[in-house]
Design a protein around this motif. Structure first.
Motif, PDB file in Angstrom:
ATOM      1  N   GLU A  74      17.763  34.722 -43.741  1.00 59.23           N
ATOM      2  CA  GLU A  74      18.860  33.481 -43.168  1.00 59.23           C
ATOM      3  C   GLU A  74      19.575  34.187 -42.195  1.00 59.23           C
ATOM      4  O   GLU A  74      19.915  35.403 -41.250  1.00 59.23           O
ATOM      5  CB  GLU A  74      20.416  32.876 -43.524  1.00 59.23           C
ATOM      6  N   TYR A  82      19.302  28.292 -39.726  1.00 56.60           N
ATOM      7  CA  TYR A  82      17.316  29.074 -39.552  1.00 56.60           C
ATOM      8  C   TYR A  82      17.344  30.057 -41.296  1.00 56.60           C
ATOM      9  O   TYR A  82      18.571  30.601 -41.487  1.00 56.60           O
ATOM     10  CB  TYR A  82      16.494  29.958 -38.900  1.00 56.60           C
ATOM     11  N   GLN A  83      16.086  29.190 -42.055  1.00 57.25           N
ATOM     12  CA  GLN A  83      15.449  30.106 -42.842  1.00 57.25           C
ATOM     13  C   GLN A  83      14.609  31.103 -43.073  1.00 57.25           C
ATOM     14  O   GLN A  83      13.399  29.820 -42.577  1.00 57.25           O
ATOM     15  CB  GLN A  83      15.204  29.353 -44.007  1.00 57.25           C
ATOM     16  N   LEU A  84      14.144  32.037 -43.199  1.00 56.70           N
ATOM     17  CA  LEU A  84      13.132  32.388 -43.556  1.00 56.70           C
ATOM     18  C   LEU A  84      12.076  31.366 -43.856  1.00 56.70           C
ATOM     19  O   LEU A  84      12.062  31.563 -45.218  1.00 56.70           O
ATOM     20  CB  LEU A  84      12.764  34.372 -43.775  1.00 56.70           C
ATOM     21  N   THR A  87       6.036  35.873 -43.221  1.00 53.91           N
ATOM     22  CA  THR A  87       6.353  36.691 -42.709  1.00 53.91           C
ATOM     23  C   THR A  87       4.970  37.511 -42.484  1.00 53.91           C
ATOM     24  O   THR A  87       4.111  36.873 -42.995  1.00 53.91           O
ATOM     25  CB  THR A  87       7.052  37.747 -43.628  1.00 53.91           C
ATOM     26  N   TRP A 110      11.549  26.173 -35.009  1.00 58.23           N
ATOM     27  CA  TRP A 110      11.783  27.115 -35.558  1.00 58.23           C
ATOM     28  C   TRP A 110      12.484  28.004 -34.865  1.00 58.23           C
ATOM     29  O   TRP A 110      12.607  28.045 -33.335  1.00 58.23           O
ATOM     30  CB  TRP A 110      10.248  26.458 -35.672  1.00 58.23           C
ATOM     31  N   LEU A 144      17.287  36.347 -33.118  1.00 55.96           N
ATOM     32  CA  LEU A 144      16.041  34.645 -33.084  1.00 55.96           C
ATOM     33  C   LEU A 144      15.742  34.075 -31.583  1.00 55.96           C
ATOM     34  O   LEU A 144      17.168  33.568 -31.009  1.00 55.96           O
ATOM     35  CB  LEU A 144      16.888  33.310 -34.127  1.00 55.96           C
ATOM     36  N   GLY A 171       9.322  37.587 -38.591  1.00 54.32           N
ATOM     37  CA  GLY A 171       9.641  36.645 -39.514  1.00 54.32           C
ATOM     38  C   GLY A 171       9.097  35.234 -38.587  1.00 54.32           C
ATOM     39  O   GLY A 171       9.858  34.520 -37.279  1.00 54.32           O
ATOM     40  N   TYR A 173      11.074  31.744 -38.775  1.00 52.88           N
ATOM     41  CA  TYR A 173      12.749  30.731 -39.421  1.00 52.88           C
ATOM     42  C   TYR A 173      12.400  29.145 -39.055  1.00 52.88           C
ATOM     43  O   TYR A 173      11.840  29.153 -37.358  1.00 52.88           O
ATOM     44  CB  TYR A 173      13.600  31.397 -38.472  1.00 52.88           C
ATOM     45  N   GLU A 174      13.184  28.423 -39.859  1.00 54.85           N
ATOM     46  CA  GLU A 174      12.964  27.281 -39.936  1.00 54.85           C
ATOM     47  C   GLU A 174      14.734  27.389 -40.120  1.00 54.85           C
ATOM     48  O   GLU A 174      14.449  27.482 -40.955  1.00 54.85           O
ATOM     49  CB  GLU A 174      12.388  26.073 -41.052  1.00 54.85           C
ATOM     50  N   ARG A 175      14.690  26.006 -39.029  1.00 52.70           N
ATOM     51  CA  ARG A 175      16.346  25.563 -38.845  1.00 52.70           C
ATOM     52  C   ARG A 175      16.390  24.218 -39.983  1.00 52.70           C
ATOM     53  O   ARG A 175      15.322  24.112 -40.350  1.00 52.70           O
ATOM     54  CB  ARG A 175      16.867  24.471 -38.271  1.00 52.70           C
TER      55      ARG A 175
END
Length: 441
Positions: A74, A82-84, A87, A110, A144, A171, A173-175
């Motif tokens: 995170e 944001y969450q991973l 990858t 993202w 990020l 990585g 990442y999505e919000r």
């Protein structure tokens, strides 16, 4: 969605995210991310974990997702969490110097983070749709960087002068629905506790059928900044701004949809009353009016309105313009580092060596349109350029380009040729200052 009943239904669905105006709630990772993990875990059982193509290495992620090659599960960036979600990795070697992955194609917000391992004095540069946005060296991990909404295209990571055996991990990442810090929130729109260097005094959102929203606050005597929001997908309304009953400005409403997959800023514009308000109680008001001149409230039309008041952050006087010491850009906060004066000229240039941290350049100019461009010596390429919009001979300030770390840039400002042609003055000059910001963290 354009009816009041539709909006009420949507607000009820968002109640768990926005019920308490000053408390941010963390929520689970979106189902789509879990589906991606499940599919890839199954695929990893039946195929090799390493896929090799000409000039490209992509490592398939396995079961363990957090952390992956030093990438956190995170990340908090500015006002959001944001969450991973995915990858990719590159083992640096004589035949492998880049990885390339598609940007997300589905809705959402993202961002990308890159981590280096054993790069030594070499670097890894991230490109989004062929535009460089990040660079790291050694064993660094980047901040990020947000991906432009619905950008499409691709993300590329290129390693330069790195020793064999090093690795670069990327990585995606999505919000999430989580808000980083306190905020006044409603229907997925937020007024964050801080915006740049400004601090939130408070704010208010209206109901779907309101045409007036007001907020009373106590002024300390410091300058304030007001953030209004008016969302009217039908285009029927415009708004006026009032302070203590006096109209001080007007503007249009946004045609953006109310439906928000994840929280987003309610701030799209700011206005600052002339001078400082006297200490004491004051009231700001946002009034929506039909474009046809009538004052009737919405009928079967949802208009979402809100207003927030901020105490302005620290500013410095640069010539005829006040400039914020802290600003927000590319998903992070930046603090003023230095000011380089510009005397009367048609063209100005200077050299900026960024070292191990990126820089952000802005410019304050007086005397017509001015364009800024930065040329990277590392990449041998020049930015497209940002042009000031002031054509009236006044003064203005504009934040321009981010300069990547581990590079030296030739930064040039010049009067726009079309501006000189319009004025008929081939000797048109400008003055002002080049402003350099550095990341706060």
């Amino acid at each position: 969605m354009n009816t009041i009943e539709d909006l009420r239904t949507m607000l009820a669905a968002h109640a768990d995210q926005a019920g308490a105006p000053t408390v941010a709630r963390s929520v689970a990772v979106r189902v789509r991310i879990q589906q991606v993990r499940t599919r890839r875990a199954a695929a990893a059982a039946v195929v090799a974990a390493v896929v090799v193509a000409t000039g490209l290495v992509a490592l398939m992620p396995g079961f363990a997702r957090v952390p992956v090659a030093g990438l956190p599960g995170e990340v908090k960036a500015l006002h959001f969490t944001y969450q991973l979600a995915d990858t990719e990795a590159l083992e640096v070697g004589p035949d492998h110097d880049q990885i390339e992955v598609p940007t997300p194609s589905d809705d959402g917000q993202w961002g990308v983070v890159v981590r280096g391992t054993g790069l030594g004095a070499g670097t890894a540069t991230v490109f989004i749709n062929d535009e460089p946005v990040l660079r790291i060296s050694g064993d660094e991990r980047s901040a990020l960087h947000p991906i432009p909404f619905h950008a499409g295209g691709h993300i590329t990571v290129k390693a330069t002068n790195a020793p064999d055996g090093g690795e670069v991990s990327l990585g995606l990442y999505e919000r999430t629905g989580g808000i980083a810090g306190d905020a006044v929130s409603h229907a997925g729109r937020i007024f964050p506790a801080t915006y740049g260097g400004a601090s939130l005094l408070g704010g208010e959102f209206g109901d779907p059928d309101d045409t007036v929203v007001r907020y009373s606050f106590y002024a300390s005597g410091r300058p304030i900044v007001v953030a209004p929001v008016c969302m009217d997908p039908t285009g029927m309304f415009e708004v006026s701004y009032q302070i203590d009953g006096k109209t001080v400005g007007s503007g249009g409403c946004s045609a953006d949809s109310f439906v928000m997959p994840t929280p987003d800023l309610a701030i799209s514009q700011l206005w600052q009353p002339d001078g400082s308000l006297s200490p004491g109680r004051h009231t700001v008001k946002l009034v929506a009016m039909r474009r046809d001149g009538s004052t009737n409230p919405p009928e079967h039309v949802a208009v979402l309105m809100g207003i927030a008041v901020y105490e302005a952050g620290e500013q410095i006087q640069v010539g005829a313009t006040k400039i914020d010491e802290i600003t927000e850009h590319d998903g992070r906060r930046w603090q003023l580092d230095r000011v380089i004066p510009i005397s009367k000229t048609r063209a100005f240039s200077t050299e900026i060596a960024t070292g191990d941290r990126p820089a952000l350049v802005g410019y304050q100019t007086c005397g017509g349109s001015v364009t800024i461009r930065a040329t990277s010596r590392e990449l041998g390429r020049r930015t497209d350029g940002s042009t000031s919009t002031d054509n009236a001979g006044g003064c203005g300030f504009l934040v321009g380009d981010q300069l990547l770390a581990y590079d030296t840039y030739d930064v040039a400002l010049e009067t726009a040729e079309d501006d000189l042609a319009r004025s008929g003055n081939s000797h048109g000059t400008f003055d002002g200052a080049l402003v350099v910001y550095r990341p706060v963290d």
